[in-house]
Motif scaffolding. Structure first.
Motif, PDB file in Angstrom:
ATOM      1  N   ARG A 200      20.738  -9.350  10.188  1.00  0.00           N
ATOM      2  CA  ARG A 200      20.516 -10.628   9.530  1.00  0.00           C
ATOM      3  C   ARG A 200      21.577 -10.767   8.456  1.00  0.00           C
TER       4      ARG A 200
ATOM      5  N   TRP B 292      15.500  -5.678  -2.192  1.00  0.00           N
ATOM      6  CA  TRP B 292      14.883  -5.018  -1.039  1.00  0.00           C
ATOM      7  C   TRP B 292      15.136  -3.509  -1.058  1.00  0.00           C
TER       8      TRP B 292
ATOM      9  N   LYS C  15       5.225  -9.764  -5.046  1.00  0.00           N
ATOM     10  CA  LYS C  15       3.895  -9.290  -5.441  1.00  0.00           C
ATOM     11  C   LYS C  15       3.099  -9.056  -4.165  1.00  0.00           C
ATOM     12  N   ASP C  16       3.479  -9.786  -3.104  1.00  0.00           N
ATOM     13  CA  ASP C  16       2.771  -9.593  -1.844  1.00  0.00           C
ATOM     14  C   ASP C  16       3.059  -8.225  -1.225  1.00  0.00           C
ATOM     15  N   GLN C  17       4.019  -7.508  -1.792  1.00  0.00           N
ATOM     16  CA  GLN C  17       4.247  -6.114  -1.365  1.00  0.00           C
ATOM     17  C   GLN C  17       3.833  -5.169  -2.501  1.00  0.00           C
TER      18      GLN C  17
ATOM     19  N   TRP D   3      23.763  -7.691   7.789  1.00  0.00           N
ATOM     20  CA  TRP D   3      23.150  -6.419   7.388  1.00  0.00           C
ATOM     21  C   TRP D   3      22.376  -5.895   8.581  1.00  0.00           C
TER      22      TRP D   3
ATOM     23  N   ILE E 109      19.532  -4.162   9.884  1.00  0.00           N
ATOM     24  CA  ILE E 109      18.248  -3.861   9.232  1.00  0.00           C
ATOM     25  C   ILE E 109      17.842  -2.436   9.580  1.00  0.00           C
TER      26      ILE E 109
ATOM     27  N   GLN F  35      -1.170  -9.859  -1.774  1.00  0.00           N
ATOM     28  CA  GLN F  35      -1.049  -8.810  -0.747  1.00  0.00           C
ATOM     29  C   GLN F  35      -1.959  -9.108   0.444  1.00  0.00           C
TER      30      GLN F  35
ATOM     31  N   SER G  35      -0.431 -12.142   2.397  1.00  0.00           N
ATOM     32  CA  SER G  35       1.001 -12.165   2.678  1.00  0.00           C
ATOM     33  C   SER G  35       1.277 -12.414   4.161  1.00  0.00           C
ATOM     34  N   LYS G  36       2.373 -13.149   4.400  1.00  0.00           N
ATOM     35  CA  LYS G  36       2.752 -13.315   5.801  1.00  0.00           C
ATOM     36  C   LYS G  36       3.506 -12.094   6.318  1.00  0.00           C
ATOM     37  N   TYR G  37       3.823 -11.159   5.422  1.00  0.00           N
ATOM     38  CA  TYR G  37       4.506  -9.935   5.862  1.00  0.00           C
ATOM     39  C   TYR G  37       3.529  -8.762   5.800  1.00  0.00           C
TER      40      TYR G  37
ATOM     41  N   ASN H 207       4.224  -5.678   6.210  1.00  0.00           N
ATOM     42  CA  ASN H 207       4.850  -4.563   5.505  1.00  0.00           C
ATOM     43  C   ASN H 207       6.309  -4.923   5.245  1.00  0.00           C
ATOM     44  N   LEU H 208       7.026  -3.971   4.671  1.00  0.00           N
ATOM     45  CA  LEU H 208       8.409  -4.243   4.291  1.00  0.00           C
ATOM     46  C   LEU H 208       9.285  -4.573   5.492  1.00  0.00           C
ATOM     47  N   GLU H 209       9.099  -3.819   6.566  1.00  0.00           N
ATOM     48  CA  GLU H 209       9.944  -4.049   7.743  1.00  0.00           C
ATOM     49  C   GLU H 209       9.771  -5.469   8.287  1.00  0.00           C
TER      50      GLU H 209
ATOM     51  N   LEU I 100       9.084  -8.006   6.437  1.00  0.00           N
ATOM     52  CA  LEU I 100       9.850  -8.861   5.522  1.00  0.00           C
ATOM     53  C   LEU I 100      11.332  -8.831   5.885  1.00  0.00           C
ATOM     54  N   PHE I 101      11.847  -7.621   6.104  1.00  0.00           N
ATOM     55  CA  PHE I 101      13.274  -7.488   6.414  1.00  0.00           C
ATOM     56  C   PHE I 101      13.643  -8.253   7.686  1.00  0.00           C
TER      57      PHE I 101
ATOM     58  N   SER J 180      12.188 -10.946   8.766  1.00  0.00           N
ATOM     59  CA  SER J 180      11.833 -12.370   8.714  1.00  0.00           C
ATOM     60  C   SER J 180      13.127 -13.189   8.685  1.00  0.00           C
TER      61      SER J 180
END
Ligand SMILES: Cc1ncc(C[n+]2csc(CCOP(=O)(O)OP(=O)(O)O)c2C)c(N)n1
Ligand code: SF4
Lengths: 615, 342
Positions: A236, A246, A280-282, A415, A417, B321, B324-326, B328-330, B332-333, B335
């Protein structure tokens, strides 16, 4: 529909989209970069917006641009000279013509080259007609009027119709580069979900532009850029600020720590705060502090509490943080201070780039207060160095400065991923002995790290702070020998990090006449220059770019030793060169410096190198 | 809040458990000693276990205190303790956080952090040791030095209007403010306990005697002879009366407070203290009462309820949390727009 025009194969090309601030040039550029990425090209992009938030429409001050270099080889910069310039109004042409290569292509919206706009841009005659552009290939497309025609039965308001002309222009560019439109149409459907008219408008405008170019023969030839040879994986585009944010999130995840960020807004670092605030969602714990001093102080509190703690800012903010950085040094707490450098001193040129804060990062504290200093070198590697900064801070119980700059912050590059598994593990020293033997400044012996004990752990209650501590016990002491020992200890702690760092690598000649040295974001321009020189048969020049600055990688002296001459290129008056003079005084360093608040151009680096090689 | 954990090896904690092995090095007779021992005493009564208590200070004589307390602690930077605590408390809201600061530390160099701590209503307790002077740096004026007082930096008498800490704190949004002389240990202990129970930023101003630079500065308030007339000890739900025989009262006259001598037909209008009142007006007026026209208000002037900053933030984090639409982190990455290179 296959493109039947004669094809021109190019290894790389630079496209610059420009128009009024309201013309959506950034989005247009983004869409083109996505389609280029999907086509397998490597790329680097850079936006160039007006400094004012709302400059008058049609004025030169209100021109917004987006530049992208795409290539079938690795691309390191957004490019010096432009091959294709999209200019949606006379002001955009006037402001950007200087970047265009002789023989380059201009795609102009001829409808906007009317009296009113020509006057605003300072033209007496219409440059599309007066022959002044005879050095270029001009495509004077009636973009506004054809877009209007294409959208006429959609029932959209005038403004929305007028805004869609950017997609018409993009359609022409797609035709020029033989790009399929389908992925972009899919993108419209995703982006404007629930707004069918807007999807239609963008799609029709894009197609109208594409077919206009196809049927009218306005384009001399079409350009084919073969896919680049990039490592396999999912890609991406990412900008430097998001990548740092990130990277920190990934480090928190890998180390099983919560992430705390406290920052105060400042250009060009604010997006790190914005992104983590949204994360914050993470689980990210984010504080918008009342000032930079509060931000770093809160970060120190969060670090003492046992969280991965970071604070992001730019030079002026770092100036305010320096006292607290000293506290983190003497308290031996992990902390990452991110400096997205901008041009200084003082408020300087706040939206422009410079590598002017290296000396501040290395020395900008009172007392002997060494810190690890790391610099990222491309938008996408901001992720890795953001991650590394967090990792080294926690593994070595010491504050780290991570340097980025506004060039990396707003630039984008593809990048790959990574999965979290492939990131290096984060091993924080654990105390396994008896409580009786423990002290807050007890250390493991390999790297001299003290142990990170946090409130909530019974039996380990202890105080830290800014006063000098006795080793092991942490008791306050004015003992001269102890101070000497602790000053040395803090330096050794930083020095020993070198054991962990990868070897510094050299591109091009591994020994020979000239070693070109860069650090951080100068990487792109220098590397591109070196690549061109190698292709042109110069086999006596090597290049090495530093990401780890304090400490330096172990093999630095070995590398320097293999070359006759060393040329250090940086966007300041020679701060890295001066640092090298103190660290490795046995070598002589020549300097190439630029202080225009602009990144290096590949061409200027190249001619500087040639001058030396030919001397 | 945790319960039943305040014990050590099954025994209740004692003051000794909170004494560090360091010698206390304040000047003999300094008011700081009393505050330290009342903190140690209060800590034996908290629901938080010892390891969850953190004491954070700035710089100054008073700010040496964490070294004498056997808890977790940070002796931080001049003025920055509220900011350090903010990061710490947000990072781990389960901790009981106590800030120790001086009048110079909190009102001068740290003024900005102080007002923002009040505004945010973070659940921490800030104890200000107000000796109206810079002790550690040997006698310069502070923002609470009274007009006319001679100091090293005001050799002809101070000409800067001072801050009233209560007025500043309440106006900046503090939900808890109390004032106590260092010579009233009982009241100090009670106030500390109430501050502990209060959810949000609690400010305790301790009128602290510096035997070296401002010795006796609070004497009119603390002297046995004059104490009753010069202190208005506020108690929730009780009338605002003072004097040896409670012969004076505070009443309201238009927008202002007035001091009245109570007699048979003049005691029905005496104000009843309500620290939980949300409006700040009367609390500010009480905090501002000054000698010689008025007694000085002591005890808990304000104690109102409001969601704390740390609770609010963690609520948002938990909610986002969950929604969230994600995953986990992966997620998000990956998306947005991605492409494959094969
Ligand atoms: C950045 C900085 N500026 C100045 C000082 C010097 N300094 C130390 S303590 C202090 C004043 C402390 O006064 P106060 O807060 O009233 O505390 P006290 O000593 O009276 O308890 C000053 C000015 C410092 N340590 N750091
Ligand atoms: S100088 Fe004053 S405040 Fe400081 S320790 Fe001595 S008596 Fe206490």
């Amino acid at each position: 529909m296959p493109n039947t025009k004669s094809k021109m194969k190019m290894r790389k090309a630079v496209v610059r989209f420009s128009g009024d601030s309201g013309d959506g040039m950034q989005l247009t550029g983004e869409i083109f970069s996505q389609s280029s990425g999907s086509a397998g090209n490597d790329l680097t992009t850079i936006p160039d917006f007006p400094a004012e938030i709302r400059a008058p429409q049609g004025s030169i001050g209100g021109v917004s641009s987006f530049q992208i270099q795409i290539g079938g080889t690795e691309i390191y910069t957004p490019g010096d000279e432009v091959d294709v310039l999209v200019a949606l109004n006379p002001a955009a042409l006037s402001a950007n013509i200087k970047f265009l290569k002789p023989g380059g292509t201009i795609i102009a919206d001829r409808d906007n080259f009317n009296k009113k706009y020509l006057k605003k841009a300072g033209y007496n005659e219409n440059p599309l007609d007066d022959g002044s552009l005879h050095d270029y290939q001009v495509v004077p497309a009636p973009a506004s009027s054809l877009t209007k025609d294409a959208l006429k039965d959609l029932g959209l308001d005038m403004q929305s119709v007028s805004r869609s002309k950017n997609m018409f222009a993009l359609g022409i560019v797609y035709h020029l580069f033989n790009r399929p439109m389908e992925p972009t149409i899919d993108f419209f459907e995703k982006k404007f979900k629930g707004k069918p008219k807007i999807i239609q408008a963008n799609m029709r405008a894009l197609k109208a532009g594409y077919y206009y170019a196809e049927t009218t023969d306005v384009l001399p030839a079409s350009i084919v850029i073969p896919p680049a040879d990039l490592p396999k994986g999912t890609y991406r585009n990412i900008d430097g600020n998001t990548a740092i944010a990130w990277g920190a999130l990934a480090a928190a995840k890998k180390s099983n720590k919560k992430l705390s960020l406290s920052s105060y807004p400042i250009t060009p670092a604010s997006e790190i705060l914005h992104e983590i605030a949204a994360r914050k969602d993470q689980g990210a714990i984010v504080l918008q502090a009342e000032d930079e001093i509060a931000a770093i102080s809160a970060a120190i509190g969060a670090s003492y509490a046992g969280n991965l703690s970071i604070t992001s800012t730019s030079g002026p903010g770092v100036s305010l943080k320096t006292e607290a950085m000293g506290l983190a040094v003497i308290a031996e707490l992990p902390l990452v201070v991110i400096n997205v450098q901008r041009s200084g001193p003082s408020t300087g040129l706040p939206t422009k780039t410079e590598q002017g804060d290296l000396s501040q990062a290395l020395y900008g504290r009172h007392g002997e207060a060494p810190m690890i200093v790391i610099a990222a070198s491309s938008p996408d590697d901001c992720f890795f160095y953001g991650y590394q900064a967090c990792r080294l801070a926690m593994e070595h119980m010491t504050p780290v400065v991570l340097l980025s700059d506004s060039y990396l912050a707003s630039g984008k590059s593809p990048w790959r991923i990574p999965s979290l598994d492939e990131l290096p593990d984060i091993n924080i020293s654990e105390f396994n002995g008896n409580l009786e033997d423990w002290g807050p400044y007890l250390r493991e012996q390999k790297f001299l790290n003290r142990y990170w004990k946090k409130p909530g752990e019974p039996g380990f209650e202890h105080r830290i702070g800014g006063l000098e501590k006795e080793d092991i016990s942490g008791h306050l002491t004015y003992d001269p020998e102890n101070h000497e020992k602790m000053v040395q200890m803090r330096q050794d702690k930083v020095n020993r990090v070198a054991k962990k760092l990868p070897n510094q690598e050299v591109t091009g000649a591994q020994s020979g006449d000239l070693l070109v040295v860069g650090w951080g974001s100068s990487y792109g321009a220098i590397n591109a220059a070196i690549m061109e020189l190698i292709e042109e048969g110069h086999h006596n020049v090597g290049f090495t770019n530093f990401n780890y600055i304090s400490p330096l990688p172990k093999n630095t002296a070995d590398i320097f030793d293999r070359f006759e001459q060393i040329l250090v290129c940086e966007l300041n008056k020679g701060q890295f060169a001066n640092y090298l003079r103190t660290q490795l005084p046995q070598f002589a360093y020549d300097q190439f410096n630029k202080n225009q608040a602009q990144p290096f151009f590949t061409s200027e680096i190249k001619s500087e190198i040639l001058k030396i090689l030919e001397a | 809040m945790k319960t039943e954990t305040k014990k050590k090896n099954g025994k209740p904690l004692s003051i000794k458990d909170f004494k560090s092995d360091r010698n206390v090095k304040w000047c003999p007779g300094c008011g700081d000693y009393m505050i330290l021992s009342m903190m140690q005493k209060t800590f034996t009564q908290l629901d938080h276990p010892k390891e969850d208590i953190v004491c954070i200070s700035g710089i100054g004589c008073s700010s040496r205190l964490p070294y004498y307390l056997d808890t977790y602690g940070i002796h931080s930077l001049h003025g920055r303790a509220p900011a350090v605590s903010t990061g710490l408390k947000l990072a781990n809201p389960d901790l009981s956080v106590w800030v120790v600061t001086g009048d110079g530390d909190s009102m001068a160099i740290g003024g900005n952090h102080f007002i923002h701590a009040c505004r945010r209503n973070l659940d921490i307790n800030i104890i200000i040791f107000n000796n109206k002077i810079y002790g550690m740096t040997k006698g310069q004026s502070s923002p609470t030095t009274p007009l006319g007082m001679k100091t090293k930096t005001a050799p002809y008498g101070s000409y800067e209007p001072p801050f009233n800490i209560g007025e500043l704190a309440i106006s900046a949004g503090a939900t808890f403010f109390a004032r106590v002389p260092d010579k009233s240990p009982q009241l100090l202990g009670d106030v500390m306990m109430e501050a502990y129970k209060h959810k949000g930023t609690s400010i305790i101003e301790v009128l602290q005697n510096c035997v070296i630079f401002t010795d006796g500065i609070h004497e009119k308030l603390t002297d046995k002879e004059t104490k009753d007339e010069n202190q208005l000890e506020l108690k929730a739900g009780e009338p605002m009366v003072f004097g040896k025989d409670d012969e004076y009262g505070i009443q309201i006259d238009g927008m202002k407070l007035k001091k009245v001598r109570l007699d048979d037909d003049n005691n029905t209008n005496t104000l009843i203290h309500d620290p939980s009142e949300k409006e700040t007006q009367q609390h500010v007026a009480l905090a501002k009462l000054q000698l010689p026209d008025f007694p000085v208000a002591m005890g808990i002037i304000r104690n109102t309820e409001s969601t704390s900053f740390d609770e609010q933030l963690h609520h948002i984090i938990d909610d986002s949390q969950k929604n969230s639409k994600y995953k986990n982190l992966e997620d998000l990455f990956h998306s947005g727009n991605t492409w494959e290179v094969k």
